[in-house]
Structure formats: C-alpha cells, structure tokens
Scaffold this motif. Sequence first.
Motif, PDB file in Angstrom:
ATOM      1  N   TRP A  85      10.518  50.888  91.818  1.00 56.12           N
ATOM      2  CA  TRP A  85      11.066  49.950  90.844  1.00 56.12           C
ATOM      3  C   TRP A  85      11.263  48.600  91.545  1.00 56.12           C
ATOM      4  CZ3 TRP A  85      13.111  50.775  85.693  1.00 56.12           C
ATOM      5  CH2 TRP A  85      12.827  52.052  85.185  1.00 56.12           C
ATOM      6  N   SER A  86      10.174  48.001  91.936  1.00 54.49           N
ATOM      7  CA  SER A  86      10.264  46.790  92.742  1.00 54.49           C
ATOM      8  C   SER A  86       8.927  46.067  92.706  1.00 54.49           C
ATOM      9  CB  SER A  86      10.623  47.163  94.188  1.00 54.49           C
ATOM     10  OG  SER A  86      10.608  46.045  95.030  1.00 54.49           O
ATOM     11  N   THR A  87       8.973  44.725  92.663  1.00 51.87           N
ATOM     12  CA  THR A  87       7.750  43.928  92.722  1.00 51.87           C
ATOM     13  C   THR A  87       7.373  43.735  94.183  1.00 51.87           C
ATOM     14  OG1 THR A  87       8.237  42.804  90.642  1.00 51.87           O
ATOM     15  CG2 THR A  87       6.690  41.724  92.128  1.00 51.87           C
ATOM     16  N   VAL A  88       6.351  44.461  94.609  1.00 51.40           N
ATOM     17  CA  VAL A  88       5.945  44.467  96.013  1.00 51.40           C
ATOM     18  C   VAL A  88       4.959  43.337  96.307  1.00 51.40           C
ATOM     19  CG1 VAL A  88       4.971  45.873  97.875  1.00 51.40           C
ATOM     20  CG2 VAL A  88       6.290  46.965  96.048  1.00 51.40           C
ATOM     21  N   GLU A  89       4.059  43.045  95.343  1.00 56.92           N
ATOM     22  CA  GLU A  89       3.106  41.958  95.581  1.00 56.92           C
ATOM     23  C   GLU A  89       3.892  40.652  95.759  1.00 56.92           C
ATOM     24  OE1 GLU A  89       2.655  39.507  93.299  1.00 56.92           O
ATOM     25  OE2 GLU A  89       3.528  40.370  91.499  1.00 56.92           O
ATOM     26  N   PRO A  90       3.292  39.623  96.363  1.00 54.11           N
ATOM     27  CA  PRO A  90       4.081  38.524  96.921  1.00 54.11           C
ATOM     28  C   PRO A  90       4.521  37.427  95.964  1.00 54.11           C
ATOM     29  CG  PRO A  90       1.776  38.261  97.531  1.00 54.11           C
ATOM     30  CD  PRO A  90       1.887  39.575  96.827  1.00 54.11           C
ATOM     31  N   SER A  91       4.434  37.610  94.644  1.00 54.43           N
ATOM     32  CA  SER A  91       4.760  36.513  93.738  1.00 54.43           C
ATOM     33  C   SER A  91       6.206  36.040  93.889  1.00 54.43           C
ATOM     34  CB  SER A  91       4.484  36.920  92.287  1.00 54.43           C
ATOM     35  OG  SER A  91       5.209  38.073  91.931  1.00 54.43           O
ATOM     36  N   ASN A  92       7.153  36.968  94.040  1.00 54.13           N
ATOM     37  CA  ASN A  92       8.551  36.550  94.189  1.00 54.13           C
ATOM     38  C   ASN A  92       8.781  35.825  95.505  1.00 54.13           C
ATOM     39  OD1 ASN A  92       9.391  37.527  91.708  1.00 54.13           O
ATOM     40  ND2 ASN A  92      10.032  39.508  92.508  1.00 54.13           N
ATOM     41  N   ALA A  93       8.119  36.277  96.563  1.00 55.41           N
ATOM     42  CA  ALA A  93       8.248  35.594  97.852  1.00 55.41           C
ATOM     43  C   ALA A  93       7.656  34.191  97.781  1.00 55.41           C
ATOM     44  CB  ALA A  93       7.567  36.408  98.948  1.00 55.41           C
ATOM     45  N   ARG A  94       6.508  34.055  97.139  1.00 53.17           N
ATOM     46  CA  ARG A  94       5.907  32.723  96.990  1.00 53.17           C
ATOM     47  C   ARG A  94       6.867  31.789  96.258  1.00 53.17           C
ATOM     48  NH1 ARG A  94       0.636  35.607  95.700  1.00 53.17           N
ATOM     49  NH2 ARG A  94      -0.810  35.114  97.401  1.00 53.17           N
ATOM     50  N   ALA A  95       7.497  32.304  95.197  1.00 56.42           N
ATOM     51  CA  ALA A  95       8.411  31.467  94.416  1.00 56.42           C
ATOM     52  C   ALA A  95       9.623  31.045  95.248  1.00 56.42           C
ATOM     53  CB  ALA A  95       8.854  32.220  93.158  1.00 56.42           C
TER      54      ALA A  95
ATOM     55  N   ASP B  25      -9.463  54.206 102.529  1.00 59.05           N
ATOM     56  CA  ASP B  25      -9.848  54.029 101.128  1.00 59.05           C
ATOM     57  C   ASP B  25     -10.102  52.539 100.895  1.00 59.05           C
ATOM     58  OD1 ASP B  25     -10.001  53.782  98.323  1.00 59.05           O
ATOM     59  OD2 ASP B  25      -8.818  55.608  98.067  1.00 59.05           O
ATOM     60  N   GLU B  26     -11.357  52.148 100.989  1.00 60.37           N
ATOM     61  CA  GLU B  26     -11.695  50.738 100.867  1.00 60.37           C
ATOM     62  C   GLU B  26     -11.554  50.227  99.434  1.00 60.37           C
ATOM     63  OE1 GLU B  26     -14.783  50.350 104.616  1.00 60.37           O
ATOM     64  OE2 GLU B  26     -15.577  50.210 102.571  1.00 60.37           O
ATOM     65  N   VAL B  27     -11.708  51.108  98.465  1.00 61.47           N
ATOM     66  CA  VAL B  27     -11.557  50.701  97.067  1.00 61.47           C
ATOM     67  C   VAL B  27     -10.118  50.272  96.818  1.00 61.47           C
ATOM     68  CG1 VAL B  27     -11.753  51.439  94.669  1.00 61.47           C
ATOM     69  CG2 VAL B  27     -13.412  52.239  96.360  1.00 61.47           C
ATOM     70  N   LEU B  28      -9.170  51.090  97.261  1.00 58.88           N
ATOM     71  CA  LEU B  28      -7.760  50.755  97.061  1.00 58.88           C
ATOM     72  C   LEU B  28      -7.339  49.564  97.906  1.00 58.88           C
ATOM     73  CD1 LEU B  28      -5.990  54.226  96.757  1.00 58.88           C
ATOM     74  CD2 LEU B  28      -6.703  52.652  94.942  1.00 58.88           C
ATOM     75  N   LEU B  29      -7.921  49.408  99.090  1.00 62.10           N
ATOM     76  CA  LEU B  29      -7.588  48.254  99.926  1.00 62.10           C
ATOM     77  C   LEU B  29      -8.042  46.961  99.254  1.00 62.10           C
ATOM     78  CD1 LEU B  29      -6.432  47.140 102.551  1.00 62.10           C
ATOM     79  CD2 LEU B  29      -8.644  47.582 103.638  1.00 62.10           C
ATOM     80  N   ARG B  30      -9.250  46.961  98.709  1.00 64.71           N
ATOM     81  CA  ARG B  30      -9.723  45.773  97.985  1.00 64.71           C
ATOM     82  C   ARG B  30      -8.840  45.498  96.774  1.00 64.71           C
ATOM     83  NH1 ARG B  30     -14.910  48.146  98.612  1.00 64.71           N
ATOM     84  NH2 ARG B  30     -14.889  48.683  96.398  1.00 64.71           N
ATOM     85  N   TYR B  31      -8.470  46.564  96.074  1.00 70.49           N
ATOM     86  CA  TYR B  31      -7.597  46.418  94.909  1.00 70.49           C
ATOM     87  C   TYR B  31      -6.266  45.784  95.312  1.00 70.49           C
ATOM     88  CZ  TYR B  31      -4.446  47.801  91.102  1.00 70.49           C
ATOM     89  OH  TYR B  31      -3.513  47.796  90.102  1.00 70.49           O
ATOM     90  N   ALA B  32      -5.675  46.250  96.413  1.00 64.23           N
ATOM     91  CA  ALA B  32      -4.385  45.718  96.864  1.00 64.23           C
ATOM     92  C   ALA B  32      -4.479  44.232  97.176  1.00 64.23           C
ATOM     93  CB  ALA B  32      -3.900  46.488  98.089  1.00 64.23           C
ATOM     94  N   ALA B  33      -5.554  43.834  97.855  1.00 63.50           N
ATOM     95  CA  ALA B  33      -5.719  42.414  98.167  1.00 63.50           C
ATOM     96  C   ALA B  33      -5.861  41.594  96.890  1.00 63.50           C
ATOM     97  CB  ALA B  33      -6.928  42.217  99.081  1.00 63.50           C
ATOM     98  N   THR B  34      -6.551  42.142  95.903  1.00 56.67           N
ATOM     99  CA  THR B  34      -6.710  41.451  94.624  1.00 56.67           C
ATOM    100  C   THR B  34      -5.376  41.316  93.908  1.00 56.67           C
ATOM    101  OG1 THR B  34      -8.960  42.318  94.410  1.00 56.67           O
ATOM    102  CG2 THR B  34      -7.916  41.503  92.403  1.00 56.67           C
ATOM    103  N   VAL B  35      -4.580  42.381  93.911  1.00 54.84           N
ATOM    104  CA  VAL B  35      -3.261  42.383  93.293  1.00 54.84           C
ATOM    105  C   VAL B  35      -2.375  41.284  93.884  1.00 54.84           C
ATOM    106  CG1 VAL B  35      -1.105  43.713  93.249  1.00 54.84           C
ATOM    107  CG2 VAL B  35      -3.234  44.768  92.511  1.00 54.84           C
ATOM    108  N   CYS B  36      -2.540  41.018  95.166  1.00 53.97           N
ATOM    109  CA  CYS B  36      -1.745  39.985  95.837  1.00 53.97           C
ATOM    110  C   CYS B  36      -2.206  38.575  95.482  1.00 53.97           C
ATOM    111  CB  CYS B  36      -1.839  40.158  97.354  1.00 53.97           C
ATOM    112  SG  CYS B  36      -0.978  41.594  97.995  1.00 53.97           S
ATOM    113  N   GLY B  37      -3.277  38.451  94.717  1.00 55.54           N
ATOM    114  CA  GLY B  37      -3.854  37.145  94.499  1.00 55.54           C
ATOM    115  C   GLY B  37      -4.639  36.680  95.702  1.00 55.54           C
TER     116      GLY B  37
END
Length: 430
Positions: free
Chosen positions: A247-257, A315-327
Amino acid sequence: MTTVFGDRDIIVVDLGFGDAGKGATVDWLCAPENGLQVAAVVRFNGGAQAAHNVVVDGRHHTFSQFGSGTFSGVPTVLSRHVLVEPIALAAEARTLTRLGVPNPLRLLHIDPRALLTTPIHVAANRAREDARGEGRHGSCGKGIGETAAYALDHPDAPRVRDCHHPAVLRAKLAAMADHCRRLVSPTVHRWPDVDDMVTMYGEFAAAVRISDDGDLAALADGGRLVFEGAQGVLLDEWRGFHPHTTWSTVEPSNARALSVECGHDSHVLGVTRTYTTRHGAGPMPTENRALGALLPELHNDTGNYQGTFRIGDLDEVLLRYAATVCGGVDSLAVTHLDAVTRAAAAGHPIRRAHRYPGVGHLLPLGPWRDLDHQQHLTDVLSGLTPGTVGLPTHPADVAAHLGSLVGAPVVLTSDGPGRAARRVREPAVA
C-alpha cells in the motif's frame, strides 16, 4: 562520481520486488569519502516494513525507518508519504546506539502529516492476513496496509502531529480501536490500552523533531538530498501485480515532486540484482529453486507473515517493465555481481527470460490502465513458465547487458555487501 549526478538530488528505486540493495547503495552515496555532500536521506514511501541491510566496518544493521545514511551521520527525513511507527522507531534507535551511533533520534526530522502506524493497525493487519489462510497476500505483518486503508475511509486517521495533542489522539485511537475490534480476536491479537498509547506517543513527540513544512527545504539548502525508496517498483500499489502489492507508491513520482518543492532537479538511480528475487507470495515466472540453493541469503529469511525468500533467473521482461513504470531511469546500480561467477562455477549459471511466449499483446505489460488490468496481469504471470536463454558469465558483461536492457548507463556495481565491494563504472553525463 560527482560528475555522474551533477548537483542533482538522487532518487534510489528498486527495479524488482525489493531486496535489490537500496540500503547499501544509499550508504555508499552518503559516505563522506565519496564527496557527494548529502544533506539528508528522505524516505518517500513505505514504513516500518522496510528492511535495508547495510554492512560497514564490521557493523551490520537492517535499516527500517532510519535512512541508510545514518552510519555516516546523515539526517533522515520521514516525509508525509511515510507511515511512521514510533514503537519500532524507538527500538531501532536503541539498536543504532549499541552500534555506535550517538543519539540517533537527533538525526530524525518527521513530517507532521505522516500517518501513524499503531499496535491497533498491526493487530488488524495480522488478523486479516491470518484469515486468508493459504491465500495470503504476502504481508509483512507490520500494519502498513491497514494504516493506509483506514486512512482512505477515515480522514481523521491518526497522524504524527496528533502526538502533540493527547485529547485529539485519544479520541482518534479510540475510534480506530472500535472500528478494528471486529477483526481481532483478543486472545490472539492484542494492543495496548489507548491511554498507554497516548502516553507512549507523547514521549515520542518530545524525543524527536516533528518538522514544520519548511524543514525539508531548509535541509536541502545545505546540499543534495538522497531519496531512499522502500520495497520494489514491482510491488507498487498502482503498477504492481495485485493483490500481492504494497500500500505504497514505490515508483519515484512522489520523490520527484518533493525534490521540485525544494527547488532541485533529480536523477533516478535504479537498483537491480543480477537475478530475480521475491520475498513472499505472488507471481514469479522465473523462479528457480536449484539456483536458489546456490545463492544463500545472509540477511533475508522466512517471515511469519511475509513468507519465504524466493530466487529465480533474471526476468528481463519485468525489469524493462519496472524501468518503464518509473518513467525511465537515469542510471543503474547493479548489485550481486558475485552471484554470476558463483553460479557459473557451480555448473548452474544464471539465465535470463527475455520474452514470455504466447502472451503477445499483454507485453511489455503496459501501459497501466487500472487495478483490474493489473489483477489480470497477475493471473497471466502466475500461469507462465517462460523459456530462458544464457546470460553472460563475466560480471562486466552482465552489467553492460543490464544497462543496455533498460537504456541507462551503469554507474555503480557491487560484488559484496560492504562499501569496499562497490565500484564506480561508466559515469553518465550530467
């Protein structure tokens, strides 16, 4: 190393399911000898369930709420996005004192708007997870989900600022206790008396700095900020694979803000192992128990609520996905390079899944649409056994391959837990 990041803040995010080495990375960034002039470590998500292992000069600590720059005397800011658990925080401070950190609480700055995690939340969380039986979600049992969920429906949920106001806090705790009592068997899950909690939290408020709104900006005037993420992007509350998420926003949008609020620019440093790990329940297509037997974990074990620590091929598919999720990420830290040579020497080299056969249109797992879509992806991933191909067996080649995969330069690598095992590589252009 200063040319890699320029004068920007550094946002450290885990590009997996957690446990990639964020704590050791933040510790290295904060070490005085690296000259990065870190003014504070800012925690921007999660709470007391974080477990960031740092080994320095024979000392080992699993950082939970304190920032992983604490051994270097760098202050910790618990931002408004963090769930603060004062009882666990006091216990962590005592441990740090025994490890030679003088008066750790003096290093803390806590946003008054942060939600308060209490023994009531913890008991309700554990009762709810126990009731799921074999269908557990993989909770850490620390009350994180319960804290966030209660606050969604109750605008008067307890916050850190209430610790200064006993009457207000007492009323909020009593209301929450009444709400949660239906979940909890008092013979199995208990919490302290409400008045006892009010007293404890009053002592907490007297012992720490509960900051005003300008406190983070004032710290930022003294140097760069390092934002230390908790958990991994693949567990993100919106972008992860439900229901096995935090229950937490892990991708970096809040940190960027937060960085922008301080008038700073930021640089996202993604952290990944050379293989995939997951602690607890949820889909993990490349899980490989034979590989797991070759790569023992020094600091991760089975938790009563979280479950077992699982290991799999990359798992390269999930790694690429994670980088995409981070913007996108600006650079990469690759940890556990020693695992590549260890596994190869044992005759069971790490392999990689670069695509998932048979699910075409679902990949690359995006873009994100809604939680129903994420739940659907969970069902798909749970039924997959992807084919794997060879991963390079030389550590330098693996690091280069991972950088190419996510489209970011590798700037830091490690082949062990301590600072001495970290190496600066291929600096990015600031």
